[in-house]
Design an enzyme around this catalytic site. Structure first.
Site, PDB file in Angstrom:
ATOM      1  N   TYR A  23      -8.126  17.445   2.867  1.00 16.63           N
ATOM      2  CA  TYR A  23      -8.678  17.244   1.531  1.00 16.63           C
ATOM      3  C   TYR A  23      -9.929  18.103   1.350  1.00 16.63           C
ATOM      4  CZ  TYR A  23      -5.904  12.921   1.102  1.00 16.63           C
ATOM      5  OH  TYR A  23      -4.888  12.005   1.035  1.00 16.63           O
TER       6      TYR A  23
ATOM      7  N   TYR B 116       0.835  -1.203   0.000  1.00 18.70           N
ATOM      8  CA  TYR B 116       0.000   0.000   0.000  1.00 18.70           C
ATOM      9  C   TYR B 116       0.870   1.253   0.000  1.00 18.70           C
ATOM     10  CZ  TYR B 116      -3.394   3.518   1.406  1.00 18.70           C
ATOM     11  OH  TYR B 116      -4.173   4.647   1.461  1.00 18.70           O
TER      12      TYR B 116
ATOM     13  N   GLN C 170      -2.798  18.445   7.175  1.00 19.34           N
ATOM     14  CA  GLN C 170      -3.205  18.306   5.775  1.00 19.34           C
ATOM     15  C   GLN C 170      -4.701  18.043   5.700  1.00 19.34           C
ATOM     16  OE1 GLN C 170      -4.062  14.943   4.579  1.00 19.34           O
ATOM     17  NE2 GLN C 170      -4.732  15.749   2.603  1.00 19.34           N
TER      18      GLN C 170
ATOM     19  N   ARG D  24       0.819   8.147  -7.091  1.00 21.68           N
ATOM     20  CA  ARG D  24      -0.317   7.347  -6.632  1.00 21.68           C
ATOM     21  C   ARG D  24      -1.656   7.797  -7.218  1.00 21.68           C
ATOM     22  NH1 ARG D  24       0.423   4.254  -2.236  1.00 21.68           N
ATOM     23  NH2 ARG D  24      -1.595   4.732  -1.255  1.00 21.68           N
TER      24      ARG D  24
ATOM     25  N   THR E 118      -4.544  19.525   0.116  1.00 19.84           N
ATOM     26  CA  THR E 118      -4.294  18.612  -1.000  1.00 19.84           C
ATOM     27  C   THR E 118      -5.406  18.727  -2.035  1.00 19.84           C
ATOM     28  OG1 THR E 118      -3.099  17.071   0.430  1.00 19.84           O
ATOM     29  CG2 THR E 118      -3.945  16.200  -1.648  1.00 19.84           C
TER      30      THR E 118
ATOM     31  N   HIS F 162       1.621  13.284  -6.018  1.00 16.54           N
ATOM     32  CA  HIS F 162       1.071  12.387  -4.996  1.00 16.54           C
ATOM     33  C   HIS F 162       1.886  11.089  -4.922  1.00 16.54           C
ATOM     34  CE1 HIS F 162      -2.713  12.539  -2.522  1.00 16.54           C
ATOM     35  NE2 HIS F 162      -2.293  11.321  -2.234  1.00 16.54           N
TER      36      HIS F 162
ATOM     37  N   SER G  79      -1.895  13.800   8.510  1.00 17.77           N
ATOM     38  CA  SER G  79      -2.854  13.572   7.433  1.00 17.77           C
ATOM     39  C   SER G  79      -4.292  13.628   7.949  1.00 17.77           C
ATOM     40  CB  SER G  79      -2.595  12.200   6.800  1.00 17.77           C
ATOM     41  OG  SER G  79      -3.639  11.830   5.925  1.00 17.77           O
TER      42      SER G  79
ATOM     43  N   ARG H   5      -5.136   2.097  -8.025  1.00 12.78           N
ATOM     44  CA  ARG H   5      -3.910   1.466  -7.525  1.00 12.78           C
ATOM     45  C   ARG H   5      -4.066  -0.049  -7.609  1.00 12.78           C
ATOM     46  NH1 ARG H   5      -4.206   5.723  -2.505  1.00 12.78           N
ATOM     47  NH2 ARG H   5      -4.024   7.578  -3.834  1.00 12.78           N
TER      48      ARG H   5
END
Length: 379
Positions: A129, A24, A127, A278, A155, A275, A106, A164
């Protein structure tokens, strides 16, 4: 296992982690071409060696957003860091704090803001989103301010999750994923004992504090996936710029025009980033994208960069290409998985040592001395 270089931690992490977790963090989107080029394009850049320059007073210190950093490095926001070591966000934050650099928490951390911030002395970064649930975003911003967070890293390159493919093969997703993960944990008893058993609760702390009534990690990941917002535009960021009074950094810039838009928006900084390879496979590596972006906006805001940075030499290369500071992501997670807080601290020591060697042999006594003339070639 002997750790003598910053790159040794990847193999150590692979030995300790169940495959679903290792792949991952190690994997990227689609066929992973951009993931590979992030590393190869950066390592192919030739530094310009200079001699007899009296490098006795070399310093790695730099200033960023009113903070003094021991070196131009910060730990990047990495989701699920608390699954790689017990309460991993706290351990990584302590290591960064002990070495005089920022830690970025995060949105999708295991440990919540309120657990990590009191564990360190220097201000933490956070961070965020853009999500459909604006109530969650406002709640997270309010909690970050209350916890003393100074810098917001926003982000913007994830309006939809990247594809992925490696995750389906490793057991992170796909058919019978839960059973496969249990089987992998059984064959990795050190991780199962340290994190699987005693690292609980295994939820997304920043989200569970808002939503409550956790039903498991997969429930939160599902909620997050359904909340990414493909309708995002610069206008959607205006209320955040008005709300957030500290430095605001836009993460996920790969094009000079977008960098110019960030300047017009009033951002204090940008992160030149794909990123970590990713999101969209086939885009430019950060090393290839950075020079044109730096030419377009250097001096108008601070330029940070991530993706592909594994060594202190890579840090110097990114600075020479135009970055003011770099973010370490995978590199610190490998070290955390292998040796916890001590591993991250040792990684940062190795990065600093490698930087000193590179700066000494390129004639750069100060971070400000590193520039395009430190390179023989561009990527």
């Amino acid at each position: 296992m002997i750790i003598s270089a910053s790159t040794d931690y990847r193999a150590a992490a692979e030995r300790r982690l169940p495959p679903f977790l290792f792949h991952y963090i190690d994997g990227g989107a689609y066929a992973e071409h951009t993931l590979k080029r992030n590393v190869s394009d950066l390592s192919d850049i030739a530094l310009r060696q200079r001699i007899l320059r009296n490098m006795s007073d070399l310093s790695l210190e730099t200033e960023l957003f009113g903070e003094t950093l021991a070196m131009p490095v910060a730990l990047a926001p990495v989701g699920l860091t608390g699954m790689y070591a017990r309460r991993g966000e706290v351990q990584a934050a302590r290591a960064a704090d002990s070495r005089g650099i920022p830690f970025t928490l995060s949105t999708v951390s295991v440990c919540p803001i309120e657990e990590v911030a009191p564990a360190i002395q220097r201000p933490m970064w956070f961070q965020l989103y853009v999500l459909r649930d604006r109530g969650f975003m406002r709640n997270a911003l309010e909690r970050a301010q209350a916890a003393g967070v100074t810098t917001l890293v926003f982000t913007v390159d994830m309006p939809v999750p990247g594809a992925r493919y490696r995750d389906a093969h490793s057991g992170m997703s796909g058919p019978n994923a839960s059973l496969r993960r249990i089987g992998q944990a059984i064959t990795h008893p050190h991780w199962a004992w340290d994190v699987g058993l005693f690292g609980r609760p295994h939820d997304l702390g920043n989200i569970s504090t808002y939503r409550g009534n956790p039903t498991g990690l997969e429930d939160y990941i599902g909620w997050l996936g359904s909340n990414f917002d493909p309708s995002i535009s610069w206008k959607d960021l205006e209320w955040i710029r008005e709300f957030w009074k500290g430095p605001m950094v836009i993460k996920g810039i790969l094009d000079p025009d977008d960098a110019r838009d960030a300047v017009r928006f009033g951002a204090d900084g940008i992160v030149v980033s794909n990123h970590g390879g990713r999101q969209l496979d086939g885009v430019l590596s950060t090393a290839r994208a950075l020079p044109a972006i730096a030419d377009a906006v250097q001096g108008d805001l601070k330029i940070l960069a991530d993706s592909g940075i594994r060594t202190g030499l890579d840090v110097v290369r990114m600075l020479a290409l135009g970055a003011d500071t770099v973010l370490l992501g995978r590199a610190f997670v490998y070290a955390l998985a292998a040796q916890g807080e001590a591993g991250v601290a040792n990684l940062l020591d190795l990065i600093a040592k490698e930087m000193r060697v590179a700066m000494t042999l390129t004639g750069a006594r100060r971070i400000a001395d590193i520039g395009r003339d430190s390179l023989v070639s561009l990527p």
